[in-house]
Design an enzyme around this catalytic site. Structure first.
Site, mmCIF file in Angstrom:
data_model
loop_
_atom_site.group_PDB
_atom_site.id
_atom_site.type_symbol
_atom_site.label_atom_id
_atom_site.label_comp_id
_atom_site.label_asym_id
_atom_site.label_seq_id
_atom_site.Cartn_x
_atom_site.Cartn_y
_atom_site.Cartn_z
ATOM 1 N N LYS A 43 0.797 -1.221 0.000
ATOM 2 C CA LYS A 43 0.000 0.000 0.000
ATOM 3 C C LYS A 43 0.838 1.283 0.000
ATOM 4 O O LYS A 43 0.305 2.365 -0.199
ATOM 5 C CB LYS A 43 -0.986 0.011 1.168
ATOM 6 C CG LYS A 43 -1.799 -1.248 1.311
ATOM 7 C CD LYS A 43 -2.654 -1.581 0.099
ATOM 8 C CE LYS A 43 -3.733 -0.600 -0.128
ATOM 9 N NZ LYS A 43 -4.995 -1.196 -0.579
HETATM 10 N N1 PMP Z 1 -3.391 -7.590 1.759
HETATM 11 C C1 PMP Z 1 -3.276 -6.675 2.714
HETATM 12 C C2 PMP Z 1 -2.605 -7.063 4.001
HETATM 13 C C3 PMP Z 1 -3.772 -5.373 2.501
HETATM 14 O O1 PMP Z 1 -3.662 -4.461 3.478
HETATM 15 C C4 PMP Z 1 -4.398 -5.063 1.271
HETATM 16 C C5 PMP Z 1 -4.966 -3.697 1.044
HETATM 17 N N2 PMP Z 1 -6.031 -3.347 1.866
HETATM 18 C C6 PMP Z 1 -4.507 -6.061 0.307
HETATM 19 C C7 PMP Z 1 -3.985 -7.311 0.585
HETATM 20 C C8 PMP Z 1 -5.220 -5.828 -1.006
HETATM 21 O O2 PMP Z 1 -4.609 -4.922 -1.875
HETATM 22 P P1 PMP Z 1 -5.491 -3.991 -2.815
HETATM 23 O O3 PMP Z 1 -6.157 -2.953 -1.965
HETATM 24 O O4 PMP Z 1 -4.527 -3.392 -3.778
HETATM 25 O O5 PMP Z 1 -6.524 -4.825 -3.471
#
Ligand code: PMP
Length: 490
Positions: A43
């Site tokens: 992120k």
């Molecule tokens: N895994 C974790 C630990 C996350 O914090 C996030 C983001 N909220 C994701 C996966 C998913 O990524 P994205 O928001 O890009 O779909």
């Protein structure tokens, strides 16, 4: 140039790494390690992208407060970017996400406003919107902001193509939270590596994308309601209780080729296997994505190259089920190891310490100084700066609202002419006690940490203070709770 201009230059360009010890036969398994970002998660990419896009289009003004709803990783990324660029940051987060995340964000200077777990992801998003509107803050809108998938289309996907070559990767496996990763990466891969299949992983008890239920959206692009397929799951950061606009676009554009349902137990087992067999310390969604990749491997053609996104580090899961089986105390095996040699054990007393050198004689000046100090101050703590017992007494005083003077005998201020040592000798003569801390109330010697805790527990300390018109606030019932575990009387 090797020297980075700022921490922000270390975001992205994460390594793709081959899996050697837990890859099934017949396929090539790789992971992309997003824990290598400075905030320890994927992120960071979105945080930087959203802030810089807003700076460019003028929607974020210099010094303006940034606010966002996040399961934690976006907040940590934003905290890093905001710290470097000088924006105050407020984060809203459901209380159910791990406490490590709150502390990390606060350590990085952000304010964290918790929202009730019962209101799920939609609750924290609603609160962020409300606060942004009420205070005129910049809302990052990670679930709708086009800068989110864009940064993955421009960086994550291009890094993958650079590593594998166009059409050099057969499967890309990712879960989704905002959908930024899978949405952006799938866009570029479709255009430039069209033979790569995109696999979306979801918790098996909470399939949203695979459910076929169409998510409704409000006029501003936010999800209009909670998705009926949502169930609480262990994969913090995946599948909130709605399908975001970004995830929905990837779905309706036909960029998801297959779904994988992952059990919570498998996610945690894979996270553990990655740690113990590959030396990769990653979080629960990383384990979950890896579990999905193993599932893909079972039906993939021979020689297939599979890449799993590993979104974050394992360090933010110490308080979660991922670490539920990791003991704090020694296990039986470890005890046995301890007992296999004679020294430094808990089950037999240590060899007697060398006889202490004769206590130095107190000098009259130091004796006078102690007597004056304890007479002039209602509560005095003679302490060592970083000693655990002293800290425990300080924490208790603080919790009970007791003002006190701390004389830190080993601090730099007491080093000249061994002032600290001379006072210590004087204390020993006055109290008869060789140990530190020593506490005085109203000029009278109360005792060390143990006596102080006992006096607190029995109410004697409150009485002593009351005689001097000092009120004590309600605090912990048992003062020994302020000691760290390893100092608790056994
Ligand atoms: N895994 C974790 C630990 C996350 O914090 C996030 C983001 N909220 C994701 C996966 C998913 O990524 P994205 O928001 O890009 O779909």
């Amino acid at each position: 140039m090797a020297i980075k201009t700022s921490i922000l230059d270390t975001i992205g360009n994460t390594p793709v790494i081959r899996i050697n010890n837990i890859a099934p036969e017949g396929v090539e398994l790789f992971v992309k390690l997003e824990a290598a970002n400075p905030g320890g998660s994927v992120k960071d990419r979105l945080a930087l992208a959203v802030i810089e896009a807003a700076e460019r289009d003028g929607s974020l003004k210099p010094g303006q407060t940034v606010i966002e709803a996040t399961s934690g990783n976006t907040g940590i990324g934003l905290a890093i970017v905001c710290a470097q660029k000088g924006y105050p940051l407020v984060v809203t987060m459901a209380e159910s996400f791990s406490v490590e995340r709150r502390k990390l964000m606060r350590f990085l200077g952000a304010k964290v406003v918790l929202t009730p777990a019962s209101e799920k992801g939609t609750g924290m998003v609603r609160k962020a919107c409300e606060l942004a509107k009420a205070h005129g803050w910049f809302l990052a809108r990670q679930f709708e902001n086009p800068a989110n998938p864009e940064i993955h289309a421009e960086t994550t996907a291009r890094e993958i193509i650079a590593d594998f070559g166009p059409d050099g990767l057969d499967y890309f496996v990712s879960g989704f939270g905002t959908g930024g990763t899978i949405g952006g990466v799938s866009r570029t891969l479709r255009a430039e590596s069209p033979s790569t299949r995109i696999v979306a992983a979801e918790p098996d008890n909470s399939p949203l994308l695979a459910s076929g239920h169409v998510q409704a959206f409000a006029a501003d692009g936010s999800a209009a309601d909670s998705h009926p397929g949502f169930r609480p799951h262990v994969m913090q950061g995946w599948s909130p209780d709605f399908i975001s606009k970004i995830a929905n676009e990837a779905l309706s554009d036909g960029r998801i080729d297959q779904f994988a349902a992952v059990r919570g137990e498998d996610a945690m087992r894979c996270a553990r296997d990655l740690a113990r067999k590959e030396g990769m310390f990653v979080g629960i969604t990383a384990g979950a994505t890896f579990a999905a990749a193993l599932e893909v491997a079972r039906t993939a053609p021979k020689g297939a190259r599979i890449l799993a996104m590993l979104p974050d580090t394992g360090e933010r899961y110490l308080s979660t089920p991922l670490f539920a089986d990791i003991p704090e105390e020694m296990t039986d095996d470890e005890m046995e190891l301890s007992r296999s040699t004679p020294d430094s054990r808990f089950d037999i007393a240590a060899s007697p310490p060398a006889p202490a050198a004769a206590a130095p004689k107190a000098d009259p000046e130091a004796l006078a100084e102690v007597r004056e100090t304890v007479a002039a101050n209602p509560v005095v703590l003679y302490a060592l700066e970083w000693c655990e017992f002293c800290w425990s007494v300080r924490r208790m005083f603080q919790a009970a609202g007791i003002e006190y003077l701390s004389v830190d005998l080993d601090s730099a201020a007491y080093r000249d002419g061994d002032r600290g040592g001379r006072i210590r000798a004087a204390l020993r003569e006055i109290t008869g006690a060789p140990t530190i801390p020593q506490v005085f109330v109203g000029g009278a010697h109360l005792g060390g940490a143990t006596e102080t805790f006992d006096a607190y527990n029995s109410g004697v300390l409150a009485e002593m203070l009351e005689q001097r018109s000092i009120q004590m606030a309600a605090a912990a019932e048992n003062a020994y709770g302020y000691l760290p575990n390893w100092l608790h009387p056994r």
